[in-house]
Design a protein around this motif. Structure first.
Motif, short mmCIF file in Angstrom:
data_model
loop_
_atom_site.label_atom_id
_atom_site.label_comp_id
_atom_site.label_asym_id
_atom_site.label_seq_id
_atom_site.Cartn_x
_atom_site.Cartn_y
_atom_site.Cartn_z
N TRP A 44 0.83 -1.21 0.00
CA TRP A 44 0.00 0.00 0.00
C TRP A 44 0.86 1.26 0.00
N LEU A 45 2.00 1.19 0.70
CA LEU A 45 2.91 2.34 0.70
C LEU A 45 3.56 2.53 -0.67
N VAL A 46 3.94 1.42 -1.30
CA VAL A 46 4.52 1.50 -2.64
C VAL A 46 3.52 2.11 -3.62
N GLY A 47 2.27 1.64 -3.57
CA GLY A 47 1.25 2.15 -4.48
C GLY A 47 0.98 3.64 -4.29
N LEU A 48 0.79 4.06 -3.04
CA LEU A 48 0.49 5.47 -2.77
C LEU A 48 1.70 6.35 -3.07
N ASP A 108 8.23 -7.86 -1.53
CA ASP A 108 8.22 -9.13 -2.26
C ASP A 108 7.56 -8.90 -3.61
N SER A 109 8.20 -9.37 -4.68
CA SER A 109 7.66 -9.13 -6.02
C SER A 109 6.30 -9.80 -6.21
N ARG A 110 5.98 -10.80 -5.38
CA ARG A 110 4.67 -11.46 -5.47
C ARG A 110 3.55 -10.56 -4.97
N GLN A 111 3.89 -9.44 -4.31
CA GLN A 111 2.90 -8.49 -3.84
C GLN A 111 2.66 -7.35 -4.84
N MET A 112 3.19 -7.49 -6.04
CA MET A 112 3.11 -6.42 -7.03
C MET A 112 1.67 -6.08 -7.39
N ASN A 113 0.80 -7.09 -7.51
CA ASN A 113 -0.59 -6.81 -7.89
C ASN A 113 -1.30 -5.96 -6.84
N ARG A 114 -1.02 -6.20 -5.57
CA ARG A 114 -1.62 -5.38 -4.52
C ARG A 114 -1.14 -3.94 -4.61
N ALA A 115 0.14 -3.77 -4.87
CA ALA A 115 0.68 -2.41 -5.02
C ALA A 115 0.04 -1.71 -6.20
N ARG A 116 -0.16 -2.44 -7.28
CA ARG A 116 -0.76 -1.85 -8.49
C ARG A 116 -2.22 -1.48 -8.26
N CYS A 117 -2.94 -2.26 -7.46
CA CYS A 117 -4.34 -1.92 -7.15
C CYS A 117 -4.42 -0.56 -6.44
N TRP A 118 -3.59 -0.37 -5.43
CA TRP A 118 -3.56 0.91 -4.74
C TRP A 118 -3.21 2.03 -5.71
N TYR A 119 -2.25 1.78 -6.55
CA TYR A 119 -1.75 2.79 -7.50
C TYR A 119 -2.85 3.22 -8.47
#
Length: 473
Positions: free
Chosen positions: A40-44, A264-275
């Motif tokens: 969530w921090l990466v996305g925001l 973790d690169s496996r969390q990329m989709n969650r980061a992209r959702c926030w973004y």
């Protein structure tokens, strides 16, 4: 107004300074937060870095001038960004620890294990020039807002923004930048939302807004009047060119490094959702506010369109909320400026200098010097924020995006072929802009396509690097 503005600035600064408590005192921590950041921090952080002063000042100013046709910037930009993220982001994140590099340029030039010093330094010089130009545009955006609201001289806002960026970058590096970005994202979207709702309400609702916009000649046309080709074909080309502007995100070191900090690169989709949820909401509101500002501020002959948002805030809001709007503009400029400054610092300390700087305190000194350089550029700048940002954005994308795409595809261009593609893509984009064709078609589209063509032809002719024994396959 001053109290609310200062309160938000203090909040951002304190958040940035508090991040120093998490510092591990290493170069990997200073530039990549030890690859330990939550999705969530990466996305925001990524969306705050993307939605910069360019959005508050540049996009709103552009929309003020052209009207509804500015929607293609939003649709094209977000579509291209989304398509690129499906393919590139997680591959770049996975490659970062394999190369042991802390800079975007370093990872690209060491993708298959070997460091190519000439290629890395050439890419570093290009990166430094355009990132500094980009950073100066953010400082100019902040100074424009203060110029309208406080009647400060143009240098004052730029200096204040540079000082605050220096404080929390000096304290906590990219972790400070990411933490403050998350807070700034919230302030930015609240400020834009309040302004849009207040404007619609004061005009008597959506029906009244539509009627007033309809009276402005060409304002509700779907496509701008200066297309390269008339009719539907010209409209499609215009929209597709801005899709390339969105795809250009993969050539932006200051944004892509956010995704490299993911735990973790496996969390990329969650980061992209926030973004993307934040991105869509914010960009749509910015376009709406830009169109609404034309109704309030109709004297286009004598008015600087890039001052539309702060000027409209003065007319619509009480002082306390004007301070919030100003804080939102400043948050946008600082969230991008700090990212750009840190990317420049990484380029200097690890891509350009003959001897890499490994001591954190020296990295911080370089960060201060980079901020000073961006401030000097901002004080001497005469271009609009929109123009300068698009030039820097397209230049970085034309140079780096084609190479990154080919590397993610598993291709192995030689360093010489890579440099030819970088020079060809960048040269094509700058020539396109110099000829004035960027008014009809985004110059980055021409630059990216030129780079892709050069790499394709070069690989067909056999300019392919053989993998070393230890390289990842």
């Amino acid at each position: 107004m001053i109290i609310s503005f200062v309160a938000f600035l203090l909040m951002f600064t304190v958040i940035g300074l508090l991040s120093a408590r998490k510092s591990r005192g290493t170069k990997h921590d200073y530039y990549l937060a030890s690859s330990s950041v939550s999705p969530w921090l990466v996305g925001l952080s990524a969306v705050a870095t993307n939605n910069s002063g360019y959005m508050f000042i540049g996009v709103i100013g552009y929309t003020y001038m052209v009207g509804l046709s500015a929607i293609w910037l939003m649709l094209g930009w977000i579509t291209g960004d989304f398509l690129a993220s499906q393919f590139v982001h997680h591959r770049l994140r996975e490659q970062a620890p394999k190369t042991a590099e802390v800079s975007y340029v370093g990872i690209l030039s060491s993708w298959y294990g070997d460091r190519h010093h000439g290629q890395q330094r050439t890419m570093g010089i290009i990166s430094l020039i355009f990132l500094l130009a980009y950073a100066s545009a953010q400082l100019v955006a902040g100074s424009k807002a203060l110029q309208v609201l406080f009647e400060w001289p143009s240098w004052a806002g730029a200096t204040l923004s540079a000082t605050l960026v220096t404080l929390y970058c000096f304290a906590g590096g990219i972790r400070a930048s990411i933490w403050t970005d998350a807070a700034q994202s919230s302030v930015m979207i609240v400020a834009m939302g309040l302004l849009m709702l207040a404007a619609i309400s004061s005009l008597g609702g959506l029906q009244s807004v539509y009627q007033e916009m309809s009276q402005l000649q060409g304002f509700l046309d779907w496509y701008p009047s200066d297309l390269a080709f008339p009719g539907v074909a010209g409209g499609i080309l215009f929209a597709v060119s801005w899709m390339f502007a969105g795809l250009s995100v993969i050539g932006q070191p200051h944004i892509m490094v956010r995704f490299m900090t993911l735990k973790d690169s496996r969390q990329m989709n969650r980061a992209r959702c926030w973004y993307y949820l934040w991105y869509l909401a914010f960009y749509a509101m910015a376009t709406g506010v830009g169109m609404l500002s034309r109704i309030y501020l109709s004297d286009t002959a004598s008015f600087d369109a890039e001052l539309a948002l702060p000027t409209m805030a003065l007319e619509l809001f009480p002082p306390l909320l004007v301070g919030l709007i100003l804080a939102g503009i400043f948050a946008a400029t600082m969230s991008t400026a700090d990212s750009l400054v840190l990317s420049c610092s990484a380029t200097l300390t690890h891509d350009l200098l003959p001897q890499r700087i490994e001591k954190t305190w020296l990295m911080k000194v370089v960060t201060v010097l980079v901020t000073l350089g961006a401030l000097i550029w901002a004080l001497g700048n005469s271009q609009s924020v929109f123009s300068l940002v698009v030039m820097a954005w397209s230049g970085l994308a034309s140079a780096f995006a084609p190479l990154l795409l080919f590397l993610c595809l598993g291709k192995r261009p030689t360093p010489s072929l890579s440099l030819i593609a970088i020079a060809g893509g960048l040269g094509c984009a700058m020539l396109w802009r110099w000829l004035g064709w960027h008014q009809a078609v985004y110059e980055g589209m021409a630059g990216i396509l030129a780079g892709l063509l050069i790499l394709t032809l070069g690989l067909q002719l056999g300019y392919r690097t053989q993998l070393p024994e230890s390289a990842p396959r």
